[in-house]
Design a protein around this motif. Structure first.
Motif, short mmCIF file in Angstrom:
data_model
loop_
_atom_site.label_atom_id
_atom_site.label_comp_id
_atom_site.label_asym_id
_atom_site.label_seq_id
_atom_site.Cartn_x
_atom_site.Cartn_y
_atom_site.Cartn_z
N ASN A 144 14.84 9.94 -10.85
CA ASN A 144 13.89 10.19 -9.78
C ASN A 144 13.22 8.88 -9.36
N LYS A 145 12.31 8.97 -8.42
CA LYS A 145 11.72 7.76 -7.85
C LYS A 145 10.99 6.93 -8.90
N ALA A 146 10.16 7.56 -9.72
CA ALA A 146 9.33 6.81 -10.66
C ALA A 146 10.17 6.05 -11.68
N ILE A 147 11.16 6.72 -12.27
CA ILE A 147 11.95 6.05 -13.30
C ILE A 147 12.96 5.07 -12.69
N THR A 180 0.70 -7.18 -0.13
CA THR A 180 0.85 -7.46 -1.56
C THR A 180 1.72 -6.37 -2.15
N ILE A 181 2.79 -6.75 -2.83
CA ILE A 181 3.74 -5.77 -3.37
C ILE A 181 4.05 -6.11 -4.82
N ASP A 235 2.35 -0.64 -4.91
CA ASP A 235 2.62 -0.71 -6.34
C ASP A 235 3.36 0.57 -6.72
N ASN A 236 4.44 0.42 -7.51
CA ASN A 236 5.27 1.58 -7.88
C ASN A 236 5.76 2.33 -6.63
N ALA A 237 6.22 1.57 -5.66
CA ALA A 237 6.72 2.15 -4.41
C ALA A 237 8.23 2.03 -4.35
N ASP A 271 -1.76 2.24 4.58
CA ASP A 271 -2.70 2.03 3.49
C ASP A 271 -2.28 2.68 2.17
N PHE A 272 -1.23 3.48 2.16
CA PHE A 272 -0.83 4.16 0.93
C PHE A 272 -0.21 3.15 -0.05
N THR A 273 -0.35 3.41 -1.34
CA THR A 273 0.08 2.44 -2.36
C THR A 273 1.37 2.85 -3.04
N SER A 274 1.38 3.98 -3.72
CA SER A 274 2.56 4.42 -4.47
C SER A 274 3.36 5.39 -3.62
N ILE A 275 4.21 4.85 -2.75
CA ILE A 275 4.88 5.67 -1.74
C ILE A 275 6.37 5.79 -2.03
N SER A 276 6.99 6.78 -1.42
CA SER A 276 8.43 6.97 -1.49
C SER A 276 8.90 7.34 -0.09
N ILE A 277 9.59 6.40 0.58
CA ILE A 277 10.00 6.57 1.98
C ILE A 277 11.50 6.38 2.08
#
Length: 335
Positions: A224-227, A291-292, A309-311, A322-328
């Motif tokens: 999945n995205k996170a791992i 900043t990434i 971060d964690n995107a 403005d979102f930080t931990s995104i999945s696009i």
């Protein structure tokens, strides 16, 4: 040596990133997952790879075959691509490449990466790579005694063992595996509604074949995205430890900073940006006023005014937000 790579799954847990690109072709630190997998196998076995057979799904994009054949060619191997028309289990998937199942071969499912220092036991008929896990009920597991595997169990409901099969197998004689799988298919022998590789392995063991475990030092999933983002970071860290520089010399820096480890592809432009650590940024991308860190970003993507971060961001994306931990996913426009 031959490598058989079943990769026909649709990758539903990694959506939206797998809606346009099969999960095994998702780039991790600039290379497709499946390419890293076969390269790692070749390095561990220390043998030349003569053929790589890929099993794909019926809905995969039309250019999938050409990409896979190119991966095989880069390893100096012949590439073969077959289609699993219906998802009927691990054994059924492998049998789709039955013409390649002869002689020494490795079967490797293309949703995982690993690090190992492993020497094959010449006296064994095969090896199964395993890793100790906290939740063995989600995996096929093994039991062993005196260094030899005694049992294979598919997703045990009660505790049997915490040594999970990571999806990589070595067989001294691939034709024996082919015959055992054909027996399952001919006699409609299923477990949990599917033809399971563990059933074929169990039959082989009962006939006196000796399997040994191959312990891995690192098992990196891409489910999945996170791992997947975490795996990207681990791969970058390994590259840094090996002294590899994954930042292209064509990167344009304007008042920007790169904090290693990072993969930065060709023709990337960084303007007032801070990138890293643990970031992969694909070719022809632009990052401005951003900043990434700890993120996986594919090709031809533009990012502005963001703190990530964690995107995980796909190919051909425009993002200003403005979102930080995104999945696009691919071809998205959020501005």
């Amino acid at each position: 040596m031959k490598i058989i790579v079943p990769m026909a799954g649709i990758g539903s847990r990694l959506r939206p990133h797998t809606l346009t690109i099969p999960k095994p072709l998702t780039l991790i630190a600039g290379k497709p997952i499946v390419q890293r997998l076969v390269e790692d196998i070749a390095a561990v076995l220390k043998q030349d790879v003569e053929e790589i057979a890929f099993i794909i799904g019926p809905t995969f994009p039309k250019d999938t075959e050409s990409k896979l054949l190119a991966i095989a060619k880069d390893l100096g191997a012949k590439g073969v691509v077959t289609v699993q028309e219906t998802a009927l289990g691990t054994a059924h998937a492998i049998q789709c490449a039955k013409e390649s199942l002869n002689g020494p071969c490795v079967v490797a499912f293309a949703d995982t990466l690993f690090k190992a220092d492993f020497t094959l036991d010449e006296n064994a008929d095969g090896a199964i790579w395993v890793k100790q896990v906290e939740n063995p009920s989600a995996y096929g597991v093994i039991k062993m005694q005196d260094g030899v595997i005694t049992d294979f169990v598919e997703k045990p409901e009660t505790f049997i063992s915490d040594l999970a099969i990571i999806g990589i197998y070595y067989f001294k004689k691939g034709e024996i595996l082919r015959n055992e799988i054909q027996y399952l298919l001919d006699n409609d022998i299923k477990d949990k509604g599917e033809y399971q590789l563990t059933d074929a392995l169990e039959n082989m063991k009962k006939k006196g074949m000796k399997f040994v475990p191959g312990q891995v030092d690192e098992w990196m999933d891409c489910g999945n995205k996170a791992i997947t983002v975490e795996t990207n970071g681990r791969v970058l860290q390994f590259a840094k430890q090996a002294g590899q520089n994954l930042v292209s010399t064509s990167v344009i820096l304007e008042n920007s900073e790169i904090i290693e480890p990072c993969y930065i592809g060709d023709n990337v432009k960084l303007i007032n940006a801070k990138i890293g650590p643990n970031v992969s940024l694909g070719t022809n991308s632009v990052v401005e006023n951003s900043t990434i860190s700890n993120s996986l970003i594919q090709t031809n993507t533009t990012i502005k005014n963001a703190t990530l971060d964690n995107a995980m961001i796909g190919n051909n994306v425009e993002y200003n937000g403005d979102f930080t931990s995104i999945s696009i996913g691919d071809y998205s426009n959020l501005v």
